[in-house]
Scaffold this active site. Structure first.
Site, PDB file in Angstrom:
ATOM      1  N   CYS A  94      80.732 -20.741  30.356  1.00  0.00           N
ATOM      2  CA  CYS A  94      80.925 -21.616  31.512  1.00  0.00           C
ATOM      3  C   CYS A  94      79.839 -21.360  32.571  1.00  0.00           C
ATOM      4  CB  CYS A  94      82.336 -21.475  32.080  1.00  0.00           C
ATOM      5  SG  CYS A  94      82.783 -22.840  33.184  1.00  0.00           S
ATOM      6  N   HIS A 177      86.034 -22.062  27.617  1.00  0.00           N
ATOM      7  CA  HIS A 177      86.496 -20.696  27.848  1.00  0.00           C
ATOM      8  C   HIS A 177      87.326 -20.168  26.666  1.00  0.00           C
ATOM      9  CE1 HIS A 177      85.481 -20.190  32.164  1.00  0.00           C
ATOM     10  NE2 HIS A 177      85.677 -21.489  32.240  1.00  0.00           N
ATOM     11  N   GLU A 179      88.022 -17.239  26.154  1.00  0.00           N
ATOM     12  CA  GLU A 179      88.758 -16.070  26.666  1.00  0.00           C
ATOM     13  C   GLU A 179      90.033 -16.446  27.418  1.00  0.00           C
ATOM     14  OE1 GLU A 179      86.336 -17.163  30.321  1.00  0.00           O
ATOM     15  OE2 GLU A 179      86.310 -17.507  28.152  1.00  0.00           O
TER      16      GLU A 179
END
Length: 229
Positions: A94, A177, A179
């Protein structure tokens, strides 16, 4: 391998106790017997002494724009240019995807098409040269709009043309993302109802649920970091 996590943002205070900070999210995503992690608060001006201090770097997401006038952003860009020149592998997520592109001569802007929030399907080039559809959580308004020299597009959506970039064996960056857990995205959307347009909030919330392909992209990140150079 020692992997340096360059922390460029922090979760909202009310969500951090449950979900942890961004370095801990990446440590969970990339857990591997071959890796040890050390985080550096880049947004506070903290960086490794030199690029060779770690065997690879991961740049986190952030609420900041890479084009904003913060002294730590220029300092981080210079560090990334040095690491890139010295061949230390870099992974950007990002904000990390965007700042490496900007540091190497690309352009990042607030996208005129607005926000992408929630689960999104990306077409990502695979190791065999074909394409896979990978679903990951998105949270962004800014986008890379002009590529830097050396970047090759390996992933996109109709909304985000330059969603994933490869820089030979030097860097791998992506806009979404992997994560972010679903619960975190849901709570983040709820906490940002006063910022997001109502239609984006509802569309983002309705997109959640079902499987995502974060583990598949995490494997790609780990393989990239471990690749011989």
């Amino acid at each position: 391998m020692k992997i340096g996590i360059l922390e460029t943002g922090r979760p909202p205070e009310q969500l951090a106790p449950q979900y942890g900070d961004y370095p801990s999210m990446f440590a969970r995503l990339l857990a591997d017997d071959d890796f040890e992690f050390e985080s550096f608060a880049a947004l506070d001006g903290e960086l490794p002494e030199n690029p060779k201090a770690c065997d690879g770097y991961v740049i986190t997401g952030s609420k900041f724009g890479v084009y904003e006038d913060h002294s730590w952003i220029g300092k981080l860009e210079e560090f990334l240019r040095q690491a890139y020149a010295e061949g230390v592998p870099i992974v950007g997520i990002c904000f990390g995807h965007q700042i490496l592109a900007q540091a190497l001569g690309g352009k990042v802007e607030k996208y005129s098409g607005g926000w992408d929030v929630g689960k999104t399907a990306y077409r990502i080039e695979n190791a065999e040269g074909g394409e896979d559809e990978l679903k990951m959580h998105a949270w962004h308004q800014d986008q890379v709009t002009e590529l830097p020299e050396g970047a090759r597009v390996i992933g996109s959506t109709p909304f985000c043309k330059y969603a994933a970039l490869a820089y030979d064996n030097k860097a791998l960056t992506i806009q979404p993302h992997p994560e972010f857990a679903e619960g975190y995205v849901r709570d983040l959307i709820e906490s940002r109802r006063d910022v997001l347009p109502a239609e984006i909030t509802e569309r983002g919330l309705s997109s959640l649920g079902g499987d995502v392909d974060a583990a598949a992209f995490a494997k790609r990140i780990k393989d990239f970091l471990k690749a011989p150079r």
